[in-house]
Design an enzyme around this catalytic site. Structure first.
Site, short mmCIF file in Angstrom:
data_model
loop_
_atom_site.label_atom_id
_atom_site.label_comp_id
_atom_site.label_asym_id
_atom_site.label_seq_id
_atom_site.Cartn_x
_atom_site.Cartn_y
_atom_site.Cartn_z
N CYS A 116 0.94 -1.24 -0.02
CA CYS A 116 0.02 -0.14 -0.09
C CYS A 116 0.70 1.28 -0.05
CB CYS A 116 -1.09 0.03 1.18
SG CYS A 116 -2.13 -1.17 1.08
N HIS A 255 -3.39 6.91 2.05
CA HIS A 255 -3.80 5.83 1.52
C HIS A 255 -5.29 5.60 2.34
CE1 HIS A 255 -3.95 1.60 0.50
NE2 HIS A 255 -3.73 1.28 1.89
N ASN A 285 -9.94 -0.42 -0.92
CA ASN A 285 -8.54 -0.42 -1.04
C ASN A 285 -7.99 -0.95 -2.20
OD1 ASN A 285 -5.76 -0.63 -0.14
ND2 ASN A 285 -6.03 -1.55 1.78
#
Ligand code: COA
Length: 329
Positions: A116, A255, A285
């Site tokens: 990520c 993020h 996500n």
């Protein structure tokens, strides 16, 4: 060392058409819309259904749009970096496939594996290439087809992830652009977030497939705690290094892993929620793609000179932040 900086001169994106809603997930695993929304902030996510298309397809589409937005021809690009944990193949690199498909015949390319945090790591590398004076134009892409490594029978993970890609063109500038970055790694021997098989530790066998070892596994509570601390710590670290107060910051681009992690980061930065880019409700996500997808969604609202903090946390463990002053003109 040259006195050049890198600035983002173009932004592009790709999102698959298929929308996987919380209601549809309710038919697949023992979960419900209310639990997902209150625990994660996610209402729906996109899934790349076409079996013939993989991460490189989404990355290529995002790259083409970013080049057009920047008014840059593919042949002018010096390097292509694709941040991803779902490459089409272990090799060739996804970046090599993108390089070919967009016609970046003068570029070299490689993949960045930092989960990520992949996009902030890759953007840092692209910026340093330009700061060195050796490169003039670099394409940085974050792309993940998370549906290819998500176990859609595991309710603790399948609700979280989606597919997508975002891309930026970096160009040399003498003025505003990427000013500072802080990156961290802390090797996660406990494997709190990982894909157990497919690599050289557990090569693919009938047994690894049978035991679902090719899907991602996560200790959600451990990752949640570390992400909440790490993303806020690194955001404050970069603000302090650059003498920025919360009033100075125009936008936080976090993020998008969990709305509660984003809100905790904003609280520690003492930032009003209207300064925080949040689109996790629509896309979930998307791993390396979340930050460029935010930049894409907000690009028409960004103003010359806006102080922007990008911040990420992910598997590895990896975390990092970038401070940039917006300048696209
Ligand atoms: N639907 C309904 N219930 C669920 C569920 C789901 N999809 N997933 C888990 N539960 C249950 C659990 O089984 C548990 O039940 P129990 O108390 O009977 O054991 C309960 O909900 C609470 O689970 P817990 O894991 O404590 O929930 P949580 O508040 O920590 O939220 C995550 C779970 C995964 C949303 C959260 O831990 C998280 O976001 N972690 C970080 C994820 C992340 O950011 N990953 C990417 C890297 S940055």
């Amino acid at each position: 060392m040259s006195s050049k900086r890198a600035k983002i001169s173009g932004v592009g994106h790709y999102l698959p058409d298929y929308v996987l809603t919380n209601a549809e997930l309710e038919t697949m695993v023992d979960t419900n819309d209310e639990w997902i929304r209150t625990r994660t902030g996610i209402s729906e996510r996109r899934i790349l259904k076409d079996p013939d298309k993989a991460t490189s397809f989404m990355a290529t589409e995002a790259a083409k749009e970013a080049l057009e937005d920047a008014g840059v021809k593919a042949e002018e690009i010096d390097a292509v970096i694709v941040a991803t944990v779902t490459p089409d193949y272990f090799f060739p690199a996804t970046a090599a496939l993108v390089q070919k498909r967009i016609g970046a015949e003068n570029a070299y390319g490689y993949d960045m594996s930092a989960a990520c945090s992949g996009f902030v790591y890759a953007l840092t590398e692209g910026a340093m290439m330009i700061e060195s004076g050796r490169m003039k134009k670099v394409l940085v892409i974050g792309a993940d087809k998370m549906s290819s490594i998500v176990d859609f029978t595991d309710r603790t993970t399948c609700i979280l992830f989606g597919d997508g890609a975002g891309a930026v063109v970096l160009e040399e500038t003498d003025e505003n652009g990427i000013i500072d970055f802080v990156q961290h790694t802390d090797g996660d021997e406990d494997c709190s977030l990982y894909q157990p098989a497919g690599g050289s530790m557990n090569p693919a066998t009938a047994e690894t497939v049978e035991s679902k070892m090719h899907y991602l596994r996560q200790d959600g509570r451990v990752v949640f705690k570390k992400a909440t601390e790490g993303m806020a710590d690194v955001s404050l670290e970069i603000m302090e290094r650059n003498n920025l107060t919360s009033d100075d910051v125009a936008w936080l681009v976090p993020h998008q892993a969990n709305l509660r992690i984003i809100q905790a980061t904003a609280r520690r930065m003492e930032l009003d929620e209207e300064k925080v880019m949040i689109n996790i409700d629509k896309y979930g996500n998307t791993t390396a793609a979340t930050i460029p997808l935010c930049l894409y969604d907000w690009k028409d609202r960004l103003k010359e000179g806006d102080n922007i903090i990008l911040a990420a946390f992910g598997g590895g463990l990896t975390w990092g932040a970038i401070y940039l002053k917006w300048s696209k003109s």
